[in-house]
Design an enzyme around this catalytic site. Structure first.
Site, PDB file in Angstrom:
ATOM      1  N   MET A   1     -74.159  58.291  18.477  1.00  0.00           N
ATOM      2  CA  MET A   1     -74.468  58.334  19.916  1.00  0.00           C
ATOM      3  C   MET A   1     -75.715  59.192  20.053  1.00  0.00           C
ATOM      4  O   MET A   1     -75.675  60.329  20.545  1.00  0.00           O
ATOM      5  CB  MET A   1     -73.266  58.929  20.685  1.00  0.00           C
ATOM      6  CG  MET A   1     -72.102  57.958  20.771  1.00  0.00           C
ATOM      7  SD  MET A   1     -70.554  58.769  21.218  1.00  0.00           S
ATOM      8  CE  MET A   1     -70.006  59.284  19.597  1.00  0.00           C
TER       9      MET A   1
ATOM     10  N   HIS B   1     -63.343  57.863  11.663  1.00  0.00           N
ATOM     11  CA  HIS B   1     -64.411  57.625  12.632  1.00  0.00           C
ATOM     12  C   HIS B   1     -65.132  58.951  12.876  1.00  0.00           C
ATOM     13  O   HIS B   1     -64.514  59.945  13.266  1.00  0.00           O
ATOM     14  CB  HIS B   1     -63.775  57.079  13.910  1.00  0.00           C
ATOM     15  CG  HIS B   1     -64.739  56.653  14.963  1.00  0.00           C
ATOM     16  ND1 HIS B   1     -65.367  55.424  14.943  1.00  0.00           N
ATOM     17  CD2 HIS B   1     -65.174  57.279  16.085  1.00  0.00           C
ATOM     18  CE1 HIS B   1     -66.140  55.318  16.012  1.00  0.00           C
ATOM     19  NE2 HIS B   1     -66.048  56.438  16.719  1.00  0.00           N
TER      20      HIS B   1
ATOM     21  N   MET C   1     -67.259  50.253  23.787  1.00  0.00           N
ATOM     22  CA  MET C   1     -66.758  51.538  24.284  1.00  0.00           C
ATOM     23  C   MET C   1     -65.812  51.270  25.450  1.00  0.00           C
ATOM     24  O   MET C   1     -66.163  50.577  26.402  1.00  0.00           O
ATOM     25  CB  MET C   1     -67.911  52.435  24.754  1.00  0.00           C
ATOM     26  CG  MET C   1     -68.788  53.007  23.653  1.00  0.00           C
ATOM     27  SD  MET C   1     -67.913  53.944  22.380  1.00  0.00           S
ATOM     28  CE  MET C   1     -67.142  55.261  23.339  1.00  0.00           C
TER      29      MET C   1
ATOM     30  N   ASP D   1     -68.013  60.762  14.890  1.00  0.00           N
ATOM     31  CA  ASP D   1     -68.822  60.662  16.108  1.00  0.00           C
ATOM     32  C   ASP D   1     -69.991  61.635  16.087  1.00  0.00           C
ATOM     33  O   ASP D   1     -69.776  62.850  16.100  1.00  0.00           O
ATOM     34  CB  ASP D   1     -67.955  60.995  17.331  1.00  0.00           C
ATOM     35  CG  ASP D   1     -66.981  59.888  17.661  1.00  0.00           C
ATOM     36  OD1 ASP D   1     -67.437  58.751  17.879  1.00  0.00           O
ATOM     37  OD2 ASP D   1     -65.765  60.160  17.704  1.00  0.00           O
TER      38      ASP D   1
ATOM     39  N   ASP E   1     -63.115  51.920  21.306  1.00  0.00           N
ATOM     40  CA  ASP E   1     -63.191  53.371  21.138  1.00  0.00           C
ATOM     41  C   ASP E   1     -63.079  54.049  22.496  1.00  0.00           C
ATOM     42  O   ASP E   1     -63.942  53.866  23.355  1.00  0.00           O
ATOM     43  CB  ASP E   1     -64.542  53.694  20.475  1.00  0.00           C
ATOM     44  CG  ASP E   1     -64.732  55.161  20.150  1.00  0.00           C
ATOM     45  OD1 ASP E   1     -63.782  55.946  20.300  1.00  0.00           O
ATOM     46  OD2 ASP E   1     -65.857  55.510  19.730  1.00  0.00           O
TER      47      ASP E   1
ATOM     48  N   HIS F   1     -70.359  56.675  13.938  1.00  0.00           N
ATOM     49  CA  HIS F   1     -70.730  56.199  15.277  1.00  0.00           C
ATOM     50  C   HIS F   1     -71.846  57.094  15.809  1.00  0.00           C
ATOM     51  O   HIS F   1     -71.600  58.239  16.184  1.00  0.00           O
ATOM     52  CB  HIS F   1     -69.472  56.254  16.169  1.00  0.00           C
ATOM     53  CG  HIS F   1     -69.703  55.868  17.594  1.00  0.00           C
ATOM     54  ND1 HIS F   1     -68.774  56.130  18.586  1.00  0.00           N
ATOM     55  CD2 HIS F   1     -70.730  55.224  18.209  1.00  0.00           C
ATOM     56  CE1 HIS F   1     -69.224  55.674  19.744  1.00  0.00           C
ATOM     57  NE2 HIS F   1     -70.410  55.126  19.543  1.00  0.00           N
TER      58      HIS F   1
ATOM     59  N   SER G   1     -60.503  59.094  14.804  1.00  0.00           N
ATOM     60  CA  SER G   1     -61.667  59.857  15.257  1.00  0.00           C
ATOM     61  C   SER G   1     -61.412  61.351  15.113  1.00  0.00           C
ATOM     62  O   SER G   1     -60.614  61.935  15.853  1.00  0.00           O
ATOM     63  CB  SER G   1     -61.984  59.533  16.716  1.00  0.00           C
ATOM     64  OG  SER G   1     -62.979  60.436  17.166  1.00  0.00           O
TER      65      SER G   1
ATOM     66  N   MET H   1     -73.204  63.086  18.095  1.00  0.00           N
ATOM     67  CA  MET H   1     -73.784  63.190  19.446  1.00  0.00           C
ATOM     68  C   MET H   1     -74.964  64.146  19.421  1.00  0.00           C
ATOM     69  O   MET H   1     -74.884  65.200  18.790  1.00  0.00           O
ATOM     70  CB  MET H   1     -72.731  63.732  20.415  1.00  0.00           C
ATOM     71  CG  MET H   1     -71.455  62.928  20.430  1.00  0.00           C
ATOM     72  SD  MET H   1     -70.307  63.608  21.623  1.00  0.00           S
ATOM     73  CE  MET H   1     -68.855  62.618  21.263  1.00  0.00           C
TER      74      MET H   1
HETATM   75  C1  DX5 Z   1     -66.214  59.307  22.502  1.00  0.00           C
HETATM   76  C2  DX5 Z   1     -66.043  59.002  21.038  1.00  0.00           C
HETATM   77  C3  DX5 Z   1     -64.667  58.667  20.604  1.00  0.00           C
HETATM   78  C4  DX5 Z   1     -63.607  59.700  20.891  1.00  0.00           C
HETATM   79  C5  DX5 Z   1     -62.379  58.951  21.271  1.00  0.00           C
HETATM   80  O1  DX5 Z   1     -67.548  59.303  22.812  1.00  0.00           O
HETATM   81  O2  DX5 Z   1     -66.881  57.927  20.655  1.00  0.00           O
HETATM   82  O3  DX5 Z   1     -64.618  58.251  19.253  1.00  0.00           O
HETATM   83  O4  DX5 Z   1     -63.298  60.549  19.814  1.00  0.00           O
HETATM   84  O5  DX5 Z   1     -61.391  59.851  21.616  1.00  0.00           O
HETATM   85  P1  DX5 Z   1     -60.021  59.445  22.283  1.00  0.00           P
HETATM   86  O6  DX5 Z   1     -59.302  58.539  21.315  1.00  0.00           O
HETATM   87  O7  DX5 Z   1     -59.370  60.756  22.483  1.00  0.00           O
HETATM   88  O8  DX5 Z   1     -60.344  58.741  23.574  1.00  0.00           O
HETATM   89 ZN    ZN Z   2     -66.692  57.037  18.632  1.00  0.00          ZN
END
Ligand code: DX5
Ligand code: ZN
Length: 215
Positions: free
Chosen positions: A68, A33, A137, A35, A175, A66, A8, A37
């Site tokens: 969100m 990965h 999650m 992310d 994740d 991913h 990620s 948002m």
């Molecule tokens: C959180 C993300 C994750 C995040 C995980 O909402 O979806 O992908 O980057 O980070 P770590 O591995 O630091 O928990």
């Molecule tokens: Zn993620």
């Protein structure tokens, strides 16, 4: 099933993304990965289509996107065009999951659904036959570097049992809070795709960190 590691980049050094992507690739990660948002579905903003488009060329790994975001349907095509190889959206988003899965598949890429820690795992059961992946999650989505929520382990094992009962080779991704201590637990529960952000990018020896997640 072989364990796959998805790095990620939310925890990467954004000033040197090219170098960070190459570091993940040369360290033995299987996927990147990404992310996304929107500040609405989750209380944070990250990055979107233009960033994916410009970094895609620096790395030969699969891009595991991913989403969100509240309205995933609107962004499937732009993310595919920017270079997504796989798209996961949330069951809790404002959409018809069947329509979103069909849209992703119509573009020739794989589809996943994610659920937050408080959503029961049964929420994804109606879609299992058409999904390539389910993302459970293991923290509340929105931020990297949070602590793993142990109650999510039961959801992973219930989902693996249901997939096996139906004879499905489903990828189960986890994740949030994944590192050397939590990886063996999620793998034993049935997860085979491990997302890791802060643990990998903060490590000075990423190849060993990647290896520690597979062991
Ligand atoms: C959180 C993300 C994750 C995040 C995980 O909402 O979806 O992908 O980057 O980070 P770590 O591995 O630091 O928990
Ligand atoms: Zn993620």
């Amino acid at each position: 099933m072989k364990t796959k590691i998805s790095a990620s980049i939310l925890s990467a050094d954004f000033g040197s993304l090219e170098r960070e992507l190459k570091r993940a690739e040369s360290s033995g990660c299987d996927m990147i990965h990404f992310d996304v948002m929107d500040g609405h579905f989750v209380p944070n903003l990250s990055y979107g289509v233009p960033v994916l488009k410009s970094i895609r060329k620096y790395c030969g790994l699969l891009f595991d996107v991913h989403l969100m975001i509240t309205d995933p349907m609107k962004f499937i095509l732009p993310f595919k065009e920017a270079g997504a190889d796989h798209i996961t959206f949330h069951e809790e988003a404002d959409c018809d999951p069947n329509e979103v899965i069909d849209k992703i598949h119509s573009l020739g890429i794989t589809a996943g659904i994610s659920i937050k820690p408080k959503t029961p795992v049964e929420a994804v059961f109606p879609y299992l036959e058409k999904l390539d992946m389910v993302l459970i999650m293991t923290v509340e989505p929105g931020f990297g570097g949070q602590g793993f929520i142990p109650e999510t382990l039961e959801k992973i094992s219930a989902l693996r049992a249901e997939a096996e009962r139906r004879g499905l080779r489903l990828d189960i991704e986890v994740d949030g809070g994944i590192g050397a201590n939590t990886a063996p637990k999620v793998r034993a529960a049935g997860a085979n795709v491990l997302v890791s952000g802060s643990y990998l990018f903060r490590s000075e020896d990423m190849p060993s960190a990647v290896e520690s997640l597979r062991r």
